[in-house]
Design an enzyme around this catalytic site. Sequence first.
Site, PDB file in Angstrom:
ATOM      1  N   TYR A 148     -60.803  70.268  55.316  1.00  0.00           N
ATOM      2  CA  TYR A 148     -61.522  69.417  54.361  1.00  0.00           C
ATOM      3  C   TYR A 148     -61.250  69.960  52.967  1.00  0.00           C
ATOM      4  O   TYR A 148     -61.663  71.072  52.632  1.00  0.00           O
ATOM      5  CB  TYR A 148     -63.010  69.461  54.707  1.00  0.00           C
ATOM      6  CG  TYR A 148     -63.947  68.629  53.869  1.00  0.00           C
ATOM      7  CD1 TYR A 148     -64.279  67.333  54.252  1.00  0.00           C
ATOM      8  CD2 TYR A 148     -64.557  69.156  52.737  1.00  0.00           C
ATOM      9  CE1 TYR A 148     -65.192  66.581  53.515  1.00  0.00           C
ATOM     10  CE2 TYR A 148     -65.466  68.414  51.991  1.00  0.00           C
ATOM     11  CZ  TYR A 148     -65.775  67.125  52.391  1.00  0.00           C
ATOM     12  OH  TYR A 148     -66.679  66.385  51.663  1.00  0.00           O
ATOM     13  N   THR A 183     -61.217  76.085  54.198  1.00  0.00           N
ATOM     14  CA  THR A 183     -61.294  76.678  55.534  1.00  0.00           C
ATOM     15  C   THR A 183     -60.180  76.133  56.417  1.00  0.00           C
ATOM     16  O   THR A 183     -60.003  74.921  56.526  1.00  0.00           O
ATOM     17  CB  THR A 183     -62.656  76.373  56.175  1.00  0.00           C
ATOM     18  OG1 THR A 183     -63.696  76.905  55.342  1.00  0.00           O
ATOM     19  CG2 THR A 183     -62.764  76.983  57.560  1.00  0.00           C
ATOM     20  N   ARG A 271     -73.811  68.899  58.638  1.00  0.00           N
ATOM     21  CA  ARG A 271     -74.808  69.926  58.290  1.00  0.00           C
ATOM     22  C   ARG A 271     -75.654  70.378  59.480  1.00  0.00           C
ATOM     23  O   ARG A 271     -76.025  71.556  59.555  1.00  0.00           O
ATOM     24  CB  ARG A 271     -75.674  69.442  57.122  1.00  0.00           C
ATOM     25  CG  ARG A 271     -74.967  69.648  55.792  1.00  0.00           C
ATOM     26  CD  ARG A 271     -75.702  69.158  54.581  1.00  0.00           C
ATOM     27  NE  ARG A 271     -74.923  69.467  53.375  1.00  0.00           N
ATOM     28  CZ  ARG A 271     -75.014  68.814  52.230  1.00  0.00           C
ATOM     29  NH1 ARG A 271     -75.872  67.804  52.119  1.00  0.00           N
ATOM     30  NH2 ARG A 271     -74.275  69.159  51.191  1.00  0.00           N
ATOM     31  N   ARG A 296     -84.720 102.764  70.892  1.00  0.00           N
ATOM     32  CA  ARG A 296     -84.820 103.783  69.842  1.00  0.00           C
ATOM     33  C   ARG A 296     -86.244 104.332  69.785  1.00  0.00           C
ATOM     34  O   ARG A 296     -87.217 103.577  69.799  1.00  0.00           O
ATOM     35  CB  ARG A 296     -84.449 103.151  68.495  1.00  0.00           C
ATOM     36  CG  ARG A 296     -84.602 104.078  67.298  1.00  0.00           C
ATOM     37  CD  ARG A 296     -83.425 105.025  67.168  1.00  0.00           C
ATOM     38  NE  ARG A 296     -83.396 105.616  65.844  1.00  0.00           N
ATOM     39  CZ  ARG A 296     -83.991 106.770  65.512  1.00  0.00           C
ATOM     40  NH1 ARG A 296     -84.686 107.443  66.417  1.00  0.00           N
ATOM     41  NH2 ARG A 296     -83.876 107.240  64.280  1.00  0.00           N
ATOM     42  N   ALA A 298     -89.112 106.867  67.818  1.00  0.00           N
ATOM     43  CA  ALA A 298     -89.529 107.540  66.588  1.00  0.00           C
ATOM     44  C   ALA A 298     -91.022 107.839  66.695  1.00  0.00           C
ATOM     45  O   ALA A 298     -91.785 107.018  67.228  1.00  0.00           O
ATOM     46  CB  ALA A 298     -89.249 106.675  65.368  1.00  0.00           C
ATOM     47  N   GLU A 391     -70.724  74.280  52.474  1.00  0.00           N
ATOM     48  CA  GLU A 391     -71.232  72.935  52.821  1.00  0.00           C
ATOM     49  C   GLU A 391     -72.545  72.616  52.103  1.00  0.00           C
ATOM     50  O   GLU A 391     -73.453  72.004  52.667  1.00  0.00           O
ATOM     51  CB  GLU A 391     -71.366  72.771  54.336  1.00  0.00           C
ATOM     52  CG  GLU A 391     -70.015  72.622  55.008  1.00  0.00           C
ATOM     53  CD  GLU A 391     -70.065  71.837  56.296  1.00  0.00           C
ATOM     54  OE1 GLU A 391     -70.846  70.870  56.399  1.00  0.00           O
ATOM     55  OE2 GLU A 391     -69.293  72.179  57.202  1.00  0.00           O
TER      56      GLU A 391
END
Length: 417
Positions: A148, A183, A271, A296, A298, A391
């Site tokens: 485009y 693109t 869109r 994780r 802590a 876009e």
Amino acid sequence: MLSRFATTSLGLSRSATGVLASQSRQISFDLSDTQKEIQAAALKFSKEVLVPNAAKFDESGEFPWEIVRQAHSLGLMNPQIPEKYGGPGMTTLETALIVEALSYGCTGLQLGIMGPSLAIAPVYIAGNEEQKKKYLGALAAEPIIASYCVTEPGAGSDVNGVKTKCEKKGDEYIINGSKAWITGGGHAKWFFVLARSDSDPKAPAGKAFTAFIVDGDTPGISRGKKEKNMGQRCSDTRTITFEDVRVPAENVLGAPGAGFKVAMGAFDMTRPGVAAGALGLAWRCLDESAKYALQRKAFGTEIANHQAVQFMLADMAVNLELARLITYKSATDVDNKVRSSYNASIAKCFAADTANQAATNAVQIFGGNGFNSEYPVEKLMRDAKIYQIYEGTSQIQRIVISRMLLGHFAQNGTSRI
């Protein structure tokens, strides 16, 4: 069910209230079995092919031809092309489901696969049967790229500022100008091109431009170097220059002078797909964050047990689910042939903001590890930003939204569209 008082006040008969009740029971947010199968197939491909290859292509910046070919063979590329032109003939919603699933794996690889969608839309909207058979048929038959070409160095959000011009000579148009940030530009077999056909700078946009399909091998087309972008690095983005490019009049899309309407009309169709791409990224951010938070530790416990982290995860989930609802609604509007500019802009705007906030939170949850390329969220944050830009920027979406709601309110006394 409406009460007898409400029924009388509104002037509705018992039969009418029965219809209303029946219709309310028909509202469903569930996907059909076919849509679930499409989503599952796309997500399987995404997790098995895109996720393991995302970092490699992000680092190399190479165009993912082999992955594009695989996606095409599975019917995951250009799924919206109608069956009569050789395509899968999927709906806009089904296409959005595929985009969301592929973007979960990598938005750059997804763009390599689904990039032609924006070029397809104007042909679908304004093309004649011969044009559709030739150009949509080619995309359905082979894993090729189309681009485009509207944006220019001095004309991004301001499409009326396009300087590329065309001049009719006999049965041809001669195009001169330069397009930027295209693109797929390095590999496109054909381009959708918007050019100024009225030399009067005061001419209204609706009559000043003409749209074309331009074959990629036409003499006079030159393709610039591949841009080195912050994110979505395997997507091929280039400047395309047109120098005395001769295009047959039969390649005009729609009527001469009506190109602006064609170019803008494409966004209503595309869109929802861009919003779906942002959804996929936000979804991946949430999954990676939840997984990490449960592993994780802590202060003597998994960080998922800390309220600060829980709140970030909750915010990500809330916005993701809301963005998904409006994205699916905007896609369904297109399928139901409802004018969708309003919902499409809301979907694109909100999903883009959701993706960026999700990526920010993901990096925060990962802490120092989130700032390191050995972990996936660093790339997700870089990939997210473009959704607020291409876009139609998030600011342009807000302009579209506000203008439509104010106009609707002035005419109908309500902002509900």
